[in-house]
Design a protein around this motif. Sequence first.
Motif, PDB file in Angstrom:
ATOM      1  N   GLU A  34     -52.447  60.777 127.878  1.00 13.83           N
ATOM      2  CA  GLU A  34     -51.245  60.014 127.621  1.00 13.83           C
ATOM      3  C   GLU A  34     -50.120  60.950 127.223  1.00 13.83           C
ATOM      4  O   GLU A  34     -50.359  62.064 126.766  1.00 13.83           O
ATOM      5  CB  GLU A  34     -51.488  58.945 126.565  1.00 13.83           C
ATOM      6  CG  GLU A  34     -51.917  59.445 125.232  1.00 13.83           C
ATOM      7  CD  GLU A  34     -52.346  58.316 124.297  1.00 13.83           C
ATOM      8  OE1 GLU A  34     -52.155  58.492 123.098  1.00 13.83           O
ATOM      9  OE2 GLU A  34     -52.854  57.280 124.760  1.00 13.83           O
ATOM     10  N   VAL A  35     -48.904  60.483 127.408  1.00 14.58           N
ATOM     11  CA  VAL A  35     -47.704  61.255 127.099  1.00 14.58           C
ATOM     12  C   VAL A  35     -46.888  60.475 126.079  1.00 14.58           C
ATOM     13  O   VAL A  35     -46.677  59.276 126.236  1.00 14.58           O
ATOM     14  CB  VAL A  35     -46.858  61.485 128.375  1.00 14.58           C
ATOM     15  CG1 VAL A  35     -45.576  62.225 128.045  1.00 14.58           C
ATOM     16  CG2 VAL A  35     -47.664  62.233 129.418  1.00 14.58           C
ATOM     17  N   VAL A  64     -46.933  56.630 127.300  1.00 15.42           N
ATOM     18  CA  VAL A  64     -47.142  56.312 128.713  1.00 15.42           C
ATOM     19  C   VAL A  64     -48.466  56.925 129.161  1.00 15.42           C
ATOM     20  O   VAL A  64     -48.813  58.039 128.763  1.00 15.42           O
ATOM     21  CB  VAL A  64     -45.980  56.883 129.567  1.00 15.42           C
ATOM     22  CG1 VAL A  64     -46.191  56.616 131.039  1.00 15.42           C
ATOM     23  CG2 VAL A  64     -44.655  56.314 129.108  1.00 15.42           C
ATOM     24  N   ASP A  65     -49.222  56.220 130.002  1.00 17.06           N
ATOM     25  CA  ASP A  65     -50.448  56.757 130.576  1.00 17.06           C
ATOM     26  C   ASP A  65     -50.081  57.859 131.559  1.00 17.06           C
ATOM     27  O   ASP A  65     -49.260  57.648 132.448  1.00 17.06           O
ATOM     28  CB  ASP A  65     -51.227  55.652 131.283  1.00 17.06           C
ATOM     29  CG  ASP A  65     -52.557  56.146 131.795  1.00 17.06           C
ATOM     30  OD1 ASP A  65     -52.571  56.746 132.893  1.00 17.06           O
ATOM     31  OD2 ASP A  65     -53.571  55.952 131.110  1.00 17.06           O
ATOM     32  N   ASP A  66     -50.668  59.048 131.406  1.00 21.83           N
ATOM     33  CA  ASP A  66     -50.277  60.185 132.237  1.00 21.83           C
ATOM     34  C   ASP A  66     -50.768  60.090 133.676  1.00 21.83           C
ATOM     35  O   ASP A  66     -50.197  60.715 134.565  1.00 21.83           O
ATOM     36  CB  ASP A  66     -50.730  61.503 131.607  1.00 21.83           C
ATOM     37  CG  ASP A  66     -52.230  61.596 131.421  1.00 21.83           C
ATOM     38  OD1 ASP A  66     -52.878  60.547 131.253  1.00 21.83           O
ATOM     39  OD2 ASP A  66     -52.756  62.717 131.429  1.00 21.83           O
ATOM     40  N   LYS A  67     -51.785  59.306 133.948  1.00 20.73           N
ATOM     41  CA  LYS A  67     -52.282  59.185 135.322  1.00 20.73           C
ATOM     42  C   LYS A  67     -51.600  58.050 136.077  1.00 20.73           C
ATOM     43  O   LYS A  67     -51.139  58.227 137.192  1.00 20.73           O
ATOM     44  CB  LYS A  67     -53.794  58.990 135.313  1.00 20.73           C
ATOM     45  CG  LYS A  67     -54.515  60.229 134.836  1.00 20.73           C
ATOM     46  CD  LYS A  67     -56.000  60.058 134.850  1.00 20.73           C
ATOM     47  CE  LYS A  67     -56.639  61.339 134.315  1.00 20.73           C
ATOM     48  NZ  LYS A  67     -58.041  61.204 134.088  1.00 20.73           N
ATOM     49  N   SER A  68     -51.533  56.889 135.458  1.00 19.91           N
ATOM     50  CA  SER A  68     -50.949  55.730 136.145  1.00 19.91           C
ATOM     51  C   SER A  68     -49.446  55.603 135.899  1.00 19.91           C
ATOM     52  O   SER A  68     -48.775  54.835 136.579  1.00 19.91           O
ATOM     53  CB  SER A  68     -51.630  54.445 135.673  1.00 19.91           C
ATOM     54  OG  SER A  68     -51.323  54.193 134.311  1.00 19.91           O
ATOM     55  N   ARG A  69     -48.934  56.326 134.895  1.00 21.61           N
ATOM     56  CA  ARG A  69     -47.527  56.266 134.484  1.00 21.61           C
ATOM     57  C   ARG A  69     -47.118  54.878 134.004  1.00 21.61           C
ATOM     58  O   ARG A  69     -45.957  54.505 134.041  1.00 21.61           O
ATOM     59  CB  ARG A  69     -46.599  56.743 135.596  1.00 21.61           C
ATOM     60  CG  ARG A  69     -46.804  58.190 135.946  1.00 21.61           C
ATOM     61  CD  ARG A  69     -45.824  58.653 136.967  1.00 21.61           C
ATOM     62  NE  ARG A  69     -46.082  60.051 137.294  1.00 21.61           N
ATOM     63  CZ  ARG A  69     -45.582  60.656 138.335  1.00 21.61           C
ATOM     64  NH1 ARG A  69     -44.790  60.012 139.146  1.00 21.61           N
ATOM     65  NH2 ARG A  69     -45.869  61.906 138.569  1.00 21.61           N
TER      66      ARG A  69
END
Length: 52
Positions: A1-2, A19-24
């Motif tokens: 996550e970011v 924000v989820d870093d893979k799905s954004r």
Amino acid sequence: EVWFSVWSGAEEESAIVIVDDKSRELKQVIKDKRLVTPTGKFNMYNTTYDVY
């Protein structure tokens, strides 16, 4: 996550956004009336490489 911060003036609302870093996709928004200025933030590059 970011995690990132959205800073506003004293009269407006600020927040920390996660924000989820893979799905954004937005995971969470943390709002608090105490989040007014970026006090305590630092530049990670400068800290890592002792650039002052």
